[in-house]
Design a protein around this motif. Structure first.
Motif, PDB file in Angstrom:
ATOM      1  N   ARG A  23       0.785  -1.243   0.000  1.00 53.04           N
ATOM      2  CA  ARG A  23       0.000   0.000   0.000  1.00 53.04           C
ATOM      3  C   ARG A  23       0.807   1.278   0.000  1.00 53.04           C
ATOM      4  O   ARG A  23       0.238   2.374  -0.032  1.00 53.04           O
ATOM      5  CB  ARG A  23      -0.926   0.016   1.222  1.00 53.04           C
ATOM      6  N   GLY A  24       2.121   1.180   0.076  1.00 54.36           N
ATOM      7  CA  GLY A  24       2.921   2.400   0.118  1.00 54.36           C
ATOM      8  C   GLY A  24       2.821   3.092   1.465  1.00 54.36           C
ATOM      9  O   GLY A  24       2.211   2.570   2.403  1.00 54.36           O
ATOM     10  N   VAL A  25       3.426   4.275   1.557  1.00 58.29           N
ATOM     11  CA  VAL A  25       3.454   4.994   2.834  1.00 58.29           C
ATOM     12  C   VAL A  25       2.089   5.618   3.114  1.00 58.29           C
ATOM     13  O   VAL A  25       1.512   5.433   4.187  1.00 58.29           O
ATOM     14  CB  VAL A  25       4.536   6.093   2.834  1.00 58.29           C
ATOM     15  N   ILE A  44       4.489   0.155  18.675  1.00 53.52           N
ATOM     16  CA  ILE A  44       5.087   0.413  17.356  1.00 53.52           C
ATOM     17  C   ILE A  44       5.678   1.819  17.329  1.00 53.52           C
ATOM     18  O   ILE A  44       6.825   2.014  16.921  1.00 53.52           O
ATOM     19  CB  ILE A  44       4.044   0.235  16.224  1.00 53.52           C
ATOM     20  N   TYR A  45       4.890   2.790  17.808  1.00 53.89           N
ATOM     21  CA  TYR A  45       5.399   4.166  17.849  1.00 53.89           C
ATOM     22  C   TYR A  45       6.616   4.261  18.775  1.00 53.89           C
ATOM     23  O   TYR A  45       7.586   4.947  18.477  1.00 53.89           O
ATOM     24  CB  TYR A  45       4.307   5.138  18.298  1.00 53.89           C
ATOM     25  N   ALA A  46       6.556   3.540  19.896  1.00 55.67           N
ATOM     26  CA  ALA A  46       7.674   3.605  20.847  1.00 55.67           C
ATOM     27  C   ALA A  46       8.947   3.011  20.240  1.00 55.67           C
ATOM     28  O   ALA A  46      10.039   3.582  20.366  1.00 55.67           O
ATOM     29  CB  ALA A  46       7.312   2.854  22.134  1.00 55.67           C
ATOM     30  N   ARG A  52       6.254   7.241   8.941  1.00 53.08           N
ATOM     31  CA  ARG A  52       7.333   7.587   8.002  1.00 53.08           C
ATOM     32  C   ARG A  52       8.683   7.003   8.466  1.00 53.08           C
ATOM     33  O   ARG A  52       9.451   6.465   7.666  1.00 53.08           O
ATOM     34  CB  ARG A  52       7.389   9.115   7.910  1.00 53.08           C
ATOM     35  N   GLU A  53       8.961   7.098   9.765  1.00 53.84           N
ATOM     36  CA  GLU A  53      10.223   6.544  10.288  1.00 53.84           C
ATOM     37  C   GLU A  53      10.243   5.021  10.201  1.00 53.84           C
ATOM     38  O   GLU A  53      11.281   4.418   9.899  1.00 53.84           O
ATOM     39  CB  GLU A  53      10.452   7.009  11.729  1.00 53.84           C
ATOM     40  N   LEU A  54       9.094   4.420  10.428  1.00 48.83           N
ATOM     41  CA  LEU A  54       9.005   2.959  10.294  1.00 48.83           C
ATOM     42  C   LEU A  54       9.287   2.544   8.844  1.00 48.83           C
ATOM     43  O   LEU A  54      10.044   1.596   8.594  1.00 48.83           O
ATOM     44  CB  LEU A  54       7.606   2.482  10.736  1.00 48.83           C
ATOM     45  N   VAL A  58      12.311   0.140   7.569  1.00 47.92           N
ATOM     46  CA  VAL A  58      12.037  -1.073   6.781  1.00 47.92           C
ATOM     47  C   VAL A  58      12.845  -1.046   5.476  1.00 47.92           C
ATOM     48  O   VAL A  58      13.528  -2.019   5.133  1.00 47.92           O
ATOM     49  CB  VAL A  58      10.509  -1.202   6.485  1.00 47.92           C
ATOM     50  N   VAL A  59      12.805   0.077   4.761  1.00 44.73           N
ATOM     51  CA  VAL A  59      13.528   0.158   3.495  1.00 44.73           C
ATOM     52  C   VAL A  59      15.038   0.041   3.727  1.00 44.73           C
ATOM     53  O   VAL A  59      15.723  -0.716   3.039  1.00 44.73           O
ATOM     54  CB  VAL A  59      13.192   1.464   2.739  1.00 44.73           C
ATOM     55  N   SER A  60      15.553   0.764   4.710  1.00 49.66           N
ATOM     56  CA  SER A  60      17.001   0.735   4.961  1.00 49.66           C
ATOM     57  C   SER A  60      17.476  -0.669   5.293  1.00 49.66           C
ATOM     58  O   SER A  60      18.520  -1.123   4.807  1.00 49.66           O
ATOM     59  CB  SER A  60      17.365   1.663   6.130  1.00 49.66           C
TER      60      SER A  60
END
Lengths: 192, 192
Positions: A23-25, A44-46, A52-54, A58-60
């Motif tokens: 689904r993309g960002v 998850i936020y913690a 966006r940071e997640l 994931v990509v990195s």
């Protein structure tokens, strides 16, 4: 406890990979990632910060895995192209993550250091191989690298007309792989 | 009256092109298209049907324009690749529409006849040029066509790391164009 939290992080990471690949960002929902990972949304936020940071994490991480599992050798670009094709055939979701990153308009503001690093290093290696005469120099290093990487992903993110035309059987995959390796071989061969 | 309704349809079409190119099908909003086009939302449904049907109409029309404005000649694939590169450089939104169609999971169910038709016809033309010995046959026709089309769009839908690396100035564009034409030339050249 530490073990549990590692497990939870891994489940979140895996669920986020699937959600972002599909689904993309903009379209991804932390609620859905939390449900799939059987994790608390606040957790998850913690652990990862914003959506966006997640995504960036994931990509990195997938870029680093790719760099490790598909070794780059500027002197053997056809073999590299074949190995990259195999990787994206096995993990189309990784090719999809990259396509979302290229396509979503907000992404223009977010360069990912792991990707920049890989491009810079590899461009330098290709240019060096060209100066040494081991790779033909007709196509500039940066463009040559971009083209080889692009064709390795041609069928991992393809329109339905293309992917359904002759199916996804073993023969189609073999023919596509051969095309990618031969194309890379032709791009680096001494000037015609 | 007929004139007015043609104008309105054209404004809706143009607004829909931008909206879909930026946000894909799932992310597009008919409200936003209506506002940009200064048109009534109900009128959009009346003219074009569902959001999905509007997308298909937009893509099909752009495919037909592309086919007309970038003439395909199997005997001159490098020139075709250069012209396709020029087209996508001038109209990146058209390349973006294609990428959304490839990427969004719901799209797998929706083959667009104009695209299928173009692929089938062109594959046949490439295969014929190969049998006649005017195009090298090392890479099968369908794969050769896919690779050439892919190169031409490499920089029209690129990750920010790649597109920002050396900017989008005239020199970068010229270097990329030369790379695309040379790559296509190498793919069709007699076997090395």
């Amino acid at each position: 406890m530490a073990r549990d939290s590692e497990d939870t992080k891994r489940r979140i990471f895996d669920a986020a990979t699937v959600e972002f690949a599909d689904r993309g960002v903009a379209g991804a929902r932390i609620d859905r990632i939390a449900a799939t990972a059987r994790a608390n949304k606040q957790l998850i936020y913690a652990y990862f910060g914003s959506k966006r940071e997640l995504f960036e994490e994931v990509v990195s991480t997938h870029v680093c895995r790719y760099v490790e599992e598909v070794p780059f050798d500027a002197d053997r670009l056809p073999e590299y192209a074949g190995a990259a094709f195999d990787y994206f055939t096995k993990h189309p979701e990784i090719a999809h993550l990259g396509s979302w990153h290229a396509l979503e308009p907000e992404e223009a503001e977010h360069r990912i250091p792991a990707i920049e690093q890989a491009i810079r290093t590899r461009t330098r290696l290709v240019a060096r191989a060209q100066r040494a005469g081991r790779v033909d120099g007709s196509i500039a290093a940066e463009e040559l690298l971009a083209l080889v990487n692009t064709f390795a992903r041609t069928w991992a993110v393809a329109t339905p007309e293309r992917s359904l035309l002759r199916g996804s059987g073993a023969r189609s995959i073999a023919r596509r792989r051969a095309a990618v390796v031969e194309a890379a071989r032709r791009l680096v061969a001494p000037k015609l």
